[in-house]
Design a protein around this motif. Structure first.
Motif, PDB file in Angstrom:
ATOM      1  N   PRO A  90       0.828  -1.216   0.000  1.00 11.46           N
ATOM      2  CA  PRO A  90       0.000   0.000   0.000  1.00 11.46           C
ATOM      3  C   PRO A  90       0.863   1.268   0.000  1.00 11.46           C
ATOM      4  O   PRO A  90       1.926   1.316   0.636  1.00 11.46           O
ATOM      5  N   THR A  97       0.453   3.924   1.489  1.00 13.96           N
ATOM      6  CA  THR A  97       0.594   4.483   2.847  1.00 13.96           C
ATOM      7  C   THR A  97       1.764   3.869   3.601  1.00 13.96           C
ATOM      8  O   THR A  97       2.233   4.434   4.580  1.00 13.96           O
ATOM      9  N   VAL A  98       2.242   2.730   3.143  1.00 10.57           N
ATOM     10  CA  VAL A  98       3.421   2.088   3.732  1.00 10.57           C
ATOM     11  C   VAL A  98       4.655   2.384   2.878  1.00 10.57           C
ATOM     12  O   VAL A  98       5.716   2.734   3.402  1.00 10.57           O
ATOM     13  N   PRO A 115       6.057   6.471   2.737  1.00 15.76           N
ATOM     14  CA  PRO A 115       6.875   6.925   3.886  1.00 15.76           C
ATOM     15  C   PRO A 115       8.234   6.237   3.952  1.00 15.76           C
ATOM     16  O   PRO A 115       9.237   6.877   4.238  1.00 15.76           O
TER      17      PRO A 115
END
Length: 181
Positions: A20, A22-23, A26
């Motif tokens: 994902p 979101t992982v 970052p």
């Protein structure tokens, strides 16, 4: 530095399908920051008129930057890899094995940097593969043997560099002695 940044971006591009955003994003940002943080350290070293007197301090700084980069790699297998995604595992494994290997020619003059990147990049990956069981256990075992090979090769490279530098100074001393004669 640029090779590491390219490798990380290529890995992120491949992992995009499996991890994902979101992982992945970052991790990518933190890893690129860790990689690029070496640039000011290297430039500061080059500008330091007393760099030889301050070499231990510069080496420690550089070592911490490499360790930060390695820590990002240590975390990645646990964030990215799933046993049921063999293409993702294989892709990650190829880049993760290449990255510390490629660091040997450029960082063997400071062996702790090579040891840090090898120790932080590959054993956590092997540990993650061990948690998958099955055929991944053999891959993890091979990866740990590869770590030993990389450390041995880095030591040989470091000794070769040290010998070359010593020979250079011996040659300079010999030339100076001949000039005096």
């Amino acid at each position: 530095v640029s090779g590491s940044a390219v490798a990380v971006c290529c890995l992120a591009a491949v992992m995009w399908r499996f991890v994902p955003a979101t992982v992945l994003l970052p991790w990518l940002i933190v890893t690129l920051t860790a990689i690029l943080s070496r640039v000011p350290v290297l430039r500061g070293y080059e500008r330091d008129a007393q760099r030889h007197a301050h070499s231990r301090r510069w080496a420690r700084r550089y070592g911490w930057m490499v360790a930060a980069h390695g820590a990002c790699w240590a975390l990645a297998p646990f964030l990215f890899l799933r046993a049921e995604q063999p293409f993702a595992v294989t892709s990650f494994l190829m880049v993760a094995a290449l990255m510390p290997t490629a660091s040997i020619p450029t960082q063997s003059n400071y062996p702790p940097a090579v040891y840090a990147i090898v120790a932080l990049a590959l054993p956590p990956l092997a540990l993650r593969l061990l948690t998958f069981g099955g055929n991944y256990v053999a891959i993890a075992s091979t990866l740990l043997l590869y770590c030993g090979f990389l450390v041995a090769f880095a030591r040989l490279q470091s000794r070769s560099i040290s010998r070359s530098i010593a020979l250079r100074f011996e040659n300079v001393d010999l030339v100076d002695a001949l000039k005096v004669e």
